[in-house]
Design an enzyme around this catalytic site. Sequence first.
Site, PDB file in Angstrom:
ATOM      1  N   LYS A  54      31.009  34.272  39.115  1.00 48.26           N
ATOM      2  CA  LYS A  54      31.436  33.201  39.960  1.00 48.26           C
ATOM      3  C   LYS A  54      32.021  33.522  41.273  1.00 48.26           C
ATOM      4  CE  LYS A  54      31.120  29.813  36.308  1.00 48.26           C
ATOM      5  NZ  LYS A  54      31.893  28.926  35.391  1.00 48.26           N
ATOM      6  N   GLN A  98      37.741  26.465  34.083  1.00 49.30           N
ATOM      7  CA  GLN A  98      36.859  27.387  33.136  1.00 49.30           C
ATOM      8  C   GLN A  98      37.000  26.912  31.811  1.00 49.30           C
ATOM      9  OE1 GLN A  98      34.235  29.747  34.218  1.00 49.30           O
ATOM     10  NE2 GLN A  98      33.820  29.602  32.127  1.00 49.30           N
ATOM     11  N   ASP A 121      32.103  21.225  39.159  1.00 49.72           N
ATOM     12  CA  ASP A 121      31.011  21.249  38.074  1.00 49.72           C
ATOM     13  C   ASP A 121      30.388  20.178  37.836  1.00 49.72           C
ATOM     14  OD1 ASP A 121      31.183  23.970  36.799  1.00 49.72           O
ATOM     15  OD2 ASP A 121      33.269  23.699  36.143  1.00 49.72           O
TER      16      ASP A 121
END
Length: 296
Positions: A54, A98, A121
């Site tokens: 990412k 994460q 997200d």
Amino acid sequence: MTSQIIDGKKVAKLTRDQIREDVENWVSQGNRAPFLQVLQIGTDPASSTYIRAKTRACADVGIETGTKHLPDTMSAKDLKHEIHKINTDDSVDGILVQLPLPSHLSSHDVIESIDYRKDVDGFHPMNVGRLAVDQPTFKSCTPAGILELFKHYSIQVKSKHAVVVGASNIVGSPMAIMLSRENSSGKATTTICHKYTKDITRHTIDADILIVAAGQPGLIKAEMVKEGVVIIDVGINRVADETTEKGYKLVGDCDFEGLREKASWITPVPGGVGPMTVAMLMKNTLLAAKKSIYPD
Ligand code: NAD
């Protein structure tokens, strides 16, 4: 019938090229580069791999990132305090914690402590709720990436029967919401299956579009679908493979070879949905920097 391949790598590259251009324009107008703050709690190797992918991809389009490594013994209180500091830091546009988290931490609590305006997200209840009522929102990256694939390949979703296997908060559920909304992207008739569904074949056999996100290698086989189905395989599973250097290979949830004979379109694993997930994260980070979803 031999399926056409949905090339997620190619579409993700095109998407990234567009985001790079948009970031350049944004910066050339005198704005600072978008900034994504990543938090990794613990040292899970798979999480480290995803974070590297990412942050590399962000750098490639001009989005700056920082990764904070926090110990897996961190208390919920200390973690929320850390997130609060980032929430109030004006130099940070997007926050990514994460997942998965160490077992003593509740992902619901942690996600809810993120400022929803920085939740790139798209997991915060505010953003999921807005998705469910067709309001502008940070869309969960994996399902949003799948809709981009449909758009790129002109695969019609409207009025089709879409079946989603898997009902998690990060993939299956938001996917089903996006597909089923009648005022925005999806307009499909949508069925959602999960581990409590009796006889999933009864549903998968009727799917025009089948999206599988169960984390179960080999779950979907050719005899479970009808001719011409569109297959989107979200699963990423490590299975032992002595012939590879690492001793494992990545496979999806679908029997790719068997299904290729029946499906009209199919995603490979790897190289299907995964690269689109990363591209959508960058898109959301740019939207956050521009305050496009939540203007001041
Ligand atoms: P999860 O474990 O949170 O949820 C799995 C879902 O599948 C649950 O709703 C469960 O009820 C359902 N399920 C499990 N076994 C089933 C069965 N036999 N029949 C029907 N339903 C079943 O997983 P997740 O986070 O949603 O991820 C699913 C898969 O997708 C994993 O392999 C994950 O690695 C992968 N993934 C890929 C991407 C990507 O970008 N490609 C992104 C996120 C997740």
